[in-house]
Design an enzyme around this catalytic site. Structure first.
Site, PDB file in Angstrom:
ATOM      1  N   GLU A  83      12.110  54.371  48.897  1.00 34.24           N
ATOM      2  CA  GLU A  83      11.592  53.886  50.174  1.00 34.24           C
ATOM      3  C   GLU A  83      11.052  55.029  51.024  1.00 34.24           C
ATOM      4  OE1 GLU A  83      14.402  51.681  52.432  1.00 34.24           O
ATOM      5  OE2 GLU A  83      14.830  50.264  50.833  1.00 34.24           O
ATOM      6  N   CYS A  91       9.755  58.910  57.522  1.00 29.42           N
ATOM      7  CA  CYS A  91      11.096  59.129  56.979  1.00 29.42           C
ATOM      8  C   CYS A  91      10.996  59.125  55.460  1.00 29.42           C
ATOM      9  CB  CYS A  91      12.039  58.023  57.453  1.00 29.42           C
ATOM     10  SG  CYS A  91      13.733  58.195  56.828  1.00 29.42           S
ATOM     11  N   CYS A 101      22.257  57.099  45.950  1.00 32.94           N
ATOM     12  CA  CYS A 101      23.049  58.070  46.714  1.00 32.94           C
ATOM     13  C   CYS A 101      24.504  57.992  46.281  1.00 32.94           C
ATOM     14  CB  CYS A 101      22.927  57.779  48.209  1.00 32.94           C
ATOM     15  SG  CYS A 101      23.779  58.973  49.264  1.00 32.94           S
ATOM     16  N   CYS A 117      28.869  56.285  51.868  1.00 29.42           N
ATOM     17  CA  CYS A 117      29.271  55.848  53.205  1.00 29.42           C
ATOM     18  C   CYS A 117      29.427  54.325  53.188  1.00 29.42           C
ATOM     19  CB  CYS A 117      28.235  56.268  54.237  1.00 29.42           C
ATOM     20  SG  CYS A 117      28.012  58.062  54.323  1.00 29.42           S
ATOM     21  N   CYS A 125      26.531  51.919  54.558  1.00 26.34           N
ATOM     22  CA  CYS A 125      25.142  52.281  54.294  1.00 26.34           C
ATOM     23  C   CYS A 125      24.552  51.531  53.108  1.00 26.34           C
ATOM     24  CB  CYS A 125      25.062  53.791  54.050  1.00 26.34           C
ATOM     25  SG  CYS A 125      23.381  54.384  53.792  1.00 26.34           S
ATOM     26  N   GLY A 183      19.462  58.989  49.857  1.00 30.90           N
ATOM     27  CA  GLY A 183      19.973  60.214  49.263  1.00 30.90           C
ATOM     28  C   GLY A 183      20.474  61.209  50.288  1.00 30.90           C
ATOM     29  N   GLU A 184      21.170  62.223  49.797  1.00 34.49           N
ATOM     30  CA  GLU A 184      21.668  63.329  50.620  1.00 34.49           C
ATOM     31  C   GLU A 184      20.761  64.533  50.386  1.00 34.49           C
ATOM     32  OE1 GLU A 184      22.866  66.184  52.575  1.00 34.49           O
ATOM     33  OE2 GLU A 184      24.159  64.443  52.946  1.00 34.49           O
ATOM     34  N   SER A 209      18.537  65.558  57.800  1.00 35.50           N
ATOM     35  CA  SER A 209      19.839  64.974  58.107  1.00 35.50           C
ATOM     36  C   SER A 209      20.785  65.139  56.922  1.00 35.50           C
ATOM     37  CB  SER A 209      19.680  63.483  58.429  1.00 35.50           C
ATOM     38  OG  SER A 209      20.939  62.887  58.672  1.00 35.50           O
ATOM     39  N   SER A 244      25.303  63.573  60.189  1.00 31.96           N
ATOM     40  CA  SER A 244      25.865  62.231  60.312  1.00 31.96           C
ATOM     41  C   SER A 244      27.370  62.362  60.500  1.00 31.96           C
ATOM     42  CB  SER A 244      25.555  61.415  59.054  1.00 31.96           C
ATOM     43  OG  SER A 244      24.166  61.234  58.917  1.00 31.96           O
ATOM     44  N   LEU A 245      27.829  62.141  61.724  1.00 28.66           N
ATOM     45  CA  LEU A 245      29.247  62.318  62.036  1.00 28.66           C
ATOM     46  C   LEU A 245      29.985  60.987  62.001  1.00 28.66           C
ATOM     47  CD1 LEU A 245      31.346  64.441  62.842  1.00 28.66           C
ATOM     48  CD2 LEU A 245      30.722  64.040  65.241  1.00 28.66           C
ATOM     49  N   HIS A 246      29.612  60.068  62.866  1.00 27.12           N
ATOM     50  CA  HIS A 246      30.053  58.675  62.864  1.00 27.12           C
ATOM     51  C   HIS A 246      31.528  58.439  63.184  1.00 27.12           C
ATOM     52  CE1 HIS A 246      26.072  58.116  61.444  1.00 27.12           C
ATOM     53  NE2 HIS A 246      26.306  58.411  60.183  1.00 27.12           N
ATOM     54  N   ASN A 251      22.473  48.569  61.996  1.00 25.99           N
ATOM     55  CA  ASN A 251      21.670  47.537  61.346  1.00 25.99           C
ATOM     56  C   ASN A 251      22.515  46.877  60.261  1.00 25.99           C
ATOM     57  OD1 ASN A 251      19.067  47.617  62.604  1.00 25.99           O
ATOM     58  ND2 ASN A 251      18.723  49.602  61.634  1.00 25.99           N
ATOM     59  N   CYS A 262      18.106  51.634  55.947  1.00 23.18           N
ATOM     60  CA  CYS A 262      17.606  52.418  54.831  1.00 23.18           C
ATOM     61  C   CYS A 262      18.257  51.966  53.529  1.00 23.18           C
ATOM     62  CB  CYS A 262      17.902  53.901  55.088  1.00 23.18           C
ATOM     63  SG  CYS A 262      17.284  54.958  53.777  1.00 23.18           S
TER      64      CYS A 262
END
Length: 354
Positions: free
Chosen positions: A91, A104, A111, A115, A118, A163-164, A195, A218-220, A296, A340
């Site tokens: 994507e 993006c 991935c 998470c 995600c 992905g990371e 990111s 990305s902390l969250h 989302n 995503c």
């Protein structure tokens, strides 16, 4: 399988051409055709001699991605689903802002970070993208803009797709050098953000690169118990290790860092978490920005829902009272597969059902 020529930096292209019997100045010409004139076939490079064109055609491709799906939102956001030469799907998203056009990009097929909220991790990583496949996402979006005839250009990039990025570090760095090159696309380093979910050794490596590219983490969650529950990477790199790496990054670069924080209803969106987050970031607040992100929803992760507007407001106000600079992210593409990885996951399911 031939690789995309977009995977070569200018210096790498120069070296390759010289090694294959071409003059050094050919690199300037080829680079100009690729990134300024933006041709899609080597044969369109009119001032390149036939031998050089044949050499390029024998070793590289310009177009290795095929558009499989394009979704357009009412707000102007466009989500592209590209099929690669091996059949894998990725994507790419084009977003229009008052300050320009931002893209993006995806760096991996699937991935492995896992998470729990995600959509990108619904399908495990099968491989890394090479740098050419990442650059080509930008080029395909630029070709889309070119066809509109409004002289629009990709001005900003966020490496936040599937992905990371730091798990594909070398290809990521090649990509950044190509798109930032002043002889080509000239996308300013300060207009590019990478990111990471928190691969602390790579945060340190990135600090040492001496580039102006922005970093987002990305902390969250503000504590290990909660972060481990929603982000399994926290087992390998708990908050203490992550903050040590971030301190190193800040000391080395003196550049502001963005902390991404997805607000999950009744999970991490209480005033108590906001207080903990403010305390966690207090000693680095002068170089920190917290990006609060309304969630989302994803069908496969129905244990999570979006925070209530009142809770988002309280969270934001708590951080501001503690002198933490923050904002609530403007939403785009909510009328299409906004999260995503959603479009890719749906398309794969659809193809399997046929």
């Amino acid at each position: 399988m031939k690789k995309s020529i977009y995977g070569l930096t200018f210096d790498q292209l120069t070296d390759w051409l010289i090694e294959n019997g071409q003059k050094k100045y050919r690199a300037v010409q080829v680079w100009d055709w690729l990134y300024k004139k933006r041709v899609t076939q080597f044969s369109d490079m009119k001032n390149i001699n036939g031998d050089c064109v044949e050499l390029l055609e024998a070793n590289f491709v310009i177009q290795s991605l095929e558009q499989a799906v394009k979704q357009e939102s009412e707000d102007g956001t466009i989500k592209f689903l590209f099929k690669m030469q091996d059949g894998n799907l990725i994507e790419t998203v084009l977003m229009k802002f008052p300050y320009g056009h931002s893209v993006c990009v995806t760096t991996q097929v699937g991935c492995n970070i896992g998470c729990s909220f995600c959509a990108s991790g619904l399908l495990k990583k099968s491989r890394d993208l090479n740098s050419g496949e990442i650059v080509e996402q930008i080029m395909n979006v630029q070709h889309h803009l070119d066809l509109k005839g409004n002289d629009d250009r990709v001005s900003h990039i966020v490496v936040m797709g599937i992905g990371e990025p730091f798990d594909n570090y070398d290809n990521l760095m090649n990509f950044l050098r190509v798109v930032n090159d002043q002889k080509g696309l000239m996308i300013g380093a300060r207009h590019i953000t990478v990111s990471t979910s928190g691969l602390t050794p790579k945060i340190r490596d990135f600090a040492n690169e001496n580039i102006q590219v922005n970093l987002a983490v990305s902390l969250h969650a503000p504590n290990n118990e909660l972060r481990t529950r929603i982000m399994k990477i926290n087992r390998a790199y708990p908050i203490e290790k992550l903050m040590d790496a971030i301190d190193y990054y800040l000391e080395t670069t003196n550049r502001r860092i963005t902390f991404e924080y997805i607000l999950l209803n009744d999970v991490n969106d209480h005033v108590a978490e906001a207080e903990q987050l403010a305390k966690l970031l207090y000693n680095k607040r002068h170089l920190s920005y917290v990006n609060l992100i309304p969630y989302n929803p994803v069908d496969e992760h129905d244990q999570y829902t979006r925070s209530e507007p009142e809770n988002i407001k309280k969270f934001y106000e708590t951080l501001r009272k503690r002198n933490i600079v923050c904002g609530v992210r403007m939403e785009q593409g909510t009328d299409i597969d906004a999260a995503c990885g959603q479009l890719r996951s749906k398309q794969i399911k659809k193809e399997k059902a046929l």
